[in-house]
Design a protein around this motif. Structure first.
Motif, PDB file in Angstrom:
ATOM      1  N   UNK A  76      43.079 -20.229 -41.874  1.00  6.23           N
ATOM      2  CA  UNK A  76      42.237 -21.434 -41.993  1.00  6.23           C
ATOM      3  C   UNK A  76      40.926 -21.283 -41.491  1.00  6.23           C
ATOM      4  N   UNK A  77      40.599 -20.108 -40.831  1.00  8.83           N
ATOM      5  CA  UNK A  77      39.164 -19.920 -40.460  1.00  8.83           C
ATOM      6  C   UNK A  77      38.361 -19.690 -42.107  1.00  8.83           C
ATOM      7  N   UNK A  78      39.143 -19.001 -42.719  1.00 10.70           N
ATOM      8  CA  UNK A  78      38.683 -18.441 -44.325  1.00 10.70           C
ATOM      9  C   UNK A  78      38.488 -19.970 -45.109  1.00 10.70           C
ATOM     10  N   UNK A  79      39.739 -20.899 -44.911  1.00 11.39           N
ATOM     11  CA  UNK A  79      39.623 -21.772 -46.024  1.00 11.39           C
ATOM     12  C   UNK A  79      38.512 -22.817 -45.317  1.00 11.39           C
ATOM     13  N   UNK A  80      38.327 -22.898 -43.803  1.00 10.51           N
ATOM     14  CA  UNK A  80      37.012 -23.913 -43.536  1.00 10.51           C
ATOM     15  C   UNK A  80      35.745 -23.276 -43.843  1.00 10.51           C
ATOM     16  N   UNK A  81      35.696 -21.959 -43.759  1.00  9.29           N
ATOM     17  CA  UNK A  81      34.287 -21.241 -44.301  1.00  9.29           C
ATOM     18  C   UNK A  81      34.200 -21.585 -45.784  1.00  9.29           C
ATOM     19  N   UNK A  82      35.112 -21.390 -46.684  1.00  8.87           N
ATOM     20  CA  UNK A  82      34.931 -21.550 -48.045  1.00  8.87           C
ATOM     21  C   UNK A  82      34.819 -23.048 -48.504  1.00  8.87           C
ATOM     22  N   UNK A  83      35.335 -24.068 -47.527  1.00  4.44           N
ATOM     23  CA  UNK A  83      35.395 -25.396 -48.082  1.00  4.44           C
ATOM     24  C   UNK A  83      33.846 -25.882 -47.973  1.00  4.44           C
ATOM     25  N   UNK A  84      33.352 -25.335 -46.830  1.00  9.41           N
ATOM     26  CA  UNK A  84      31.872 -25.714 -46.393  1.00  9.41           C
ATOM     27  C   UNK A  84      30.892 -25.222 -46.994  1.00  9.41           C
ATOM     28  N   UNK A  85      31.316 -24.158 -47.570  1.00  9.98           N
ATOM     29  CA  UNK A  85      29.993 -23.274 -48.322  1.00  9.98           C
ATOM     30  C   UNK A  85      30.345 -23.593 -49.917  1.00  9.98           C
ATOM     31  N   UNK A  86      31.506 -24.085 -50.701  1.00  9.77           N
ATOM     32  CA  UNK A  86      31.413 -24.107 -52.033  1.00  9.77           C
ATOM     33  C   UNK A  86      30.723 -25.011 -52.532  1.00  9.77           C
ATOM     34  N   UNK A  87      30.656 -26.286 -52.112  1.00  3.08           N
ATOM     35  CA  UNK A  87      29.976 -27.227 -52.783  1.00  3.08           C
ATOM     36  C   UNK A  87      28.166 -26.901 -52.776  1.00  3.08           C
ATOM     37  N   UNK A  88      27.930 -26.450 -51.716  1.00  3.82           N
ATOM     38  CA  UNK A  88      26.310 -26.345 -51.790  1.00  3.82           C
ATOM     39  C   UNK A  88      25.830 -25.024 -52.424  1.00  3.82           C
ATOM     40  N   UNK A  89      26.841 -23.949 -52.409  1.00  6.94           N
ATOM     41  CA  UNK A  89      26.674 -22.574 -53.204  1.00  6.94           C
ATOM     42  C   UNK A  89      26.566 -23.157 -54.815  1.00  6.94           C
ATOM     43  N   UNK A  90      27.625 -23.661 -55.326  1.00  8.25           N
ATOM     44  CA  UNK A  90      27.664 -24.127 -56.727  1.00  8.25           C
ATOM     45  C   UNK A  90      26.287 -24.955 -57.055  1.00  8.25           C
ATOM     46  N   UNK A  91      26.133 -25.980 -56.218  1.00  9.61           N
ATOM     47  CA  UNK A  91      24.865 -26.937 -56.729  1.00  9.61           C
ATOM     48  C   UNK A  91      23.677 -26.109 -56.576  1.00  9.61           C
ATOM     49  N   UNK A  92      23.484 -25.370 -55.374  1.00 11.25           N
ATOM     50  CA  UNK A  92      21.940 -24.951 -55.201  1.00 11.25           C
ATOM     51  C   UNK A  92      21.629 -23.881 -55.712  1.00 11.25           C
ATOM     52  N   UNK A  93      22.826 -22.806 -55.521  1.00 12.47           N
ATOM     53  CA  UNK A  93      22.589 -21.419 -56.178  1.00 12.47           C
ATOM     54  C   UNK A  93      22.798 -21.341 -57.378  1.00 12.47           C
ATOM     55  N   UNK A  94      23.807 -21.647 -57.716  1.00 14.50           N
ATOM     56  CA  UNK A  94      24.223 -21.441 -59.249  1.00 14.50           C
ATOM     57  C   UNK A  94      23.910 -22.715 -60.273  1.00 14.50           C
ATOM     58  N   UNK A  95      23.279 -23.902 -59.494  1.00  7.47           N
ATOM     59  CA  UNK A  95      22.856 -24.965 -60.386  1.00  7.47           C
ATOM     60  C   UNK A  95      24.136 -25.682 -60.997  1.00  7.47           C
TER      61      UNK A  95
END
Length: 408
Positions: A240-259
């Motif tokens: 669940x630490x992996x899922x928490x890290x992932x869920x926190x990271x994905x939205x901003x990563x996709x929007x800000x880094x991959x546009x």
């Protein structure tokens, strides 16, 4: 301090519920369980829309994630085990009502405070429902169907989490009202959920006086059972630490880094982690589920690969890491549910399951808060790398640790 329980796992102290009504109740509880978990991830793709409207940044988003997990942990420590004393149905119904109240707050939210309150209520609902529904499923199915119970309960949990982000993303991208329509539909779906619980048989036959208190985590009293349970709990904490890290990271990563600004695509990427976890639970060979190494191996590989994808700004690499990590999460979660169901005293089934889910959601809180704090002072890539190393170390520690008590 931790309470010990000393059951003989082969003794069924609670009379089994039998017949067609029990079978129907089993599937009704599983369906409502899926629906409640779905509600827990509906907001995730919508933070990108709320942030500019309400004027908050990445740290506040992280705080909202953490408040949800804190609500879940509080519910597991105070309310979830009450169903062992007052019955499963009252607690399940109360959790659905809390989910409805949370949904109503999302519908009227115009500021961060309301979002925090909504997420906290959602966490309370999730915490009560996970432990209580998993216990009810075990009792409705009967002790001889332990494999079915672990598969269905983990499928309802992970399947609901995955569907929530996908559904919210689709509504937000293609619906008429991006941040409201999905919640109106969800609120309406909770009405038949309450009716389903009303017709479900109660599995707790001996009632006790209602007494609310902060419970101490319960573990099996026998040495070998305690060791097995703690190892399963540590493994699900890492998962669940992996899922928490992932869920926190994905939205901003996709929007800000991959546009990537398509909300449906963001929801699908987050949901992919949980959907893969669901598929792994259902389709993986039994030796993968029961084995000591498969779940940690997939988790470590998944974290390593999506960390490479993050640094390389590569969506395919990130997606590959998602597939690997999701498989590890699914295997660890299903194995742990099976262990907890098998070791639980039938008279205190929800109590031990509450401890198991306490491990899980504690794992969610730590990386989520740490990512938000580190992101304020250092580069997000470096912050994520630090957390990824910590998660990998925890995963390996839970696997390599072989206490002598295991042989008692």
């Amino acid at each position: 301090m931790i309470d010990d329980i000393t059951p003989d796992a082969r003794v069924q102290a609670v009379p089994p519920v039998e017949g067609r009504r029990a079978r129907a109740g089993f599937w009704l509880v599983a369906a409502v369980y899926t629906l409640v978990m779905l509600g827990g991830t509906l907001p995730i793709p919508l933070y990108a829309l709320w942030a500019p409207q309400m004027g908050f940044g990445p740290f506040t988003t992280t705080l909202i994630f953490a408040v949800y997990a804190l609500g879940t942990v509080l519910a597991l420590m105070v309310f979830a085990s009450l169903s062992d004393r007052v019955g499963r149905r009252p607690l399940l119904a109360a959790a659905v009502v809390a989910a409805g109240a949370s949904t109503a707050l999302f519908l009227v939210a115009h500021d961060v405070g309301t979002l925090l309150a909504a997420r906290f209520l959602c966490g309370l609902s999730t915490g009560v429902f996970t432990a209580t529904a998993t216990a009810a499923l075990g009792e409705l199915a009967g002790a001889e169907r332990g494999r079915r119970v672990s598969m269905v309960s983990t499928a309802a949990n992970m399947g609901g989490l995955g569907l929530g982000t996908v559904v919210a993303g689709l509504f937000a991208q293609y619906g008429a009202d991006p941040t409201h329509l999905v919640f109106w539909v969800y609120l309406g779906s909770l009405v038949p959920a309450v009716l389903a619980l009303i017709v479900t048989p109660e599995t707790v036959t001996t009632r006790q006086r209602l007494a609310v208190s902060v419970r101490r985590p319960t573990i099996p009293g026998r040495q070998a059972g305690r060791t097995e349970f703690l190892r399963a709990g540590t493994a699900v904490l890492a998962a669940f630490a992996v899922s928490g890290l992932f869920s926190s990271l994905v939205p901003s990563f996709l929007r800000e880094q991959l546009h990537v600004h398509n909300v449906a695509a963001v929801g699908a990427e987050v949901g992919l982690l949980f959907i893969v976890a669901l598929i792994a639970q259902v389709a993986a060979p039994e030796r993968w589920v029961s084995g000591r190494w498969p779940a940690p191996a997939f988790l470590v590989a998944g974290v390593a690969v999506f960390e490479v994808g993050l640094w390389a700004r590569s969506l395919p690499t990130f997606a590959a890491g998602t597939l690997l990590a999701g498989t590890g999460i699914g295997l660890a979660f299903r194995r742990g549910i099976g262990v907890a169901q098998r070791l639980a005293d039938p008279r205190r089934r929800a109590d031990l399951l509450s401890t198991y889910f306490l491990f899980a959601y504690t794992g969610t809180i730590v990386p989520t808060l740490a990512l938000g704090l580190l992101d304020q002072t250092i580069n997000q890539d470096v912050a994520t790398l630090i957390l990824a190393v910590a998660v990998i170390a925890t995963t390996l520690a839970s696997t390599l640790n072989r206490p002598t008590a295991a042989h008692a």
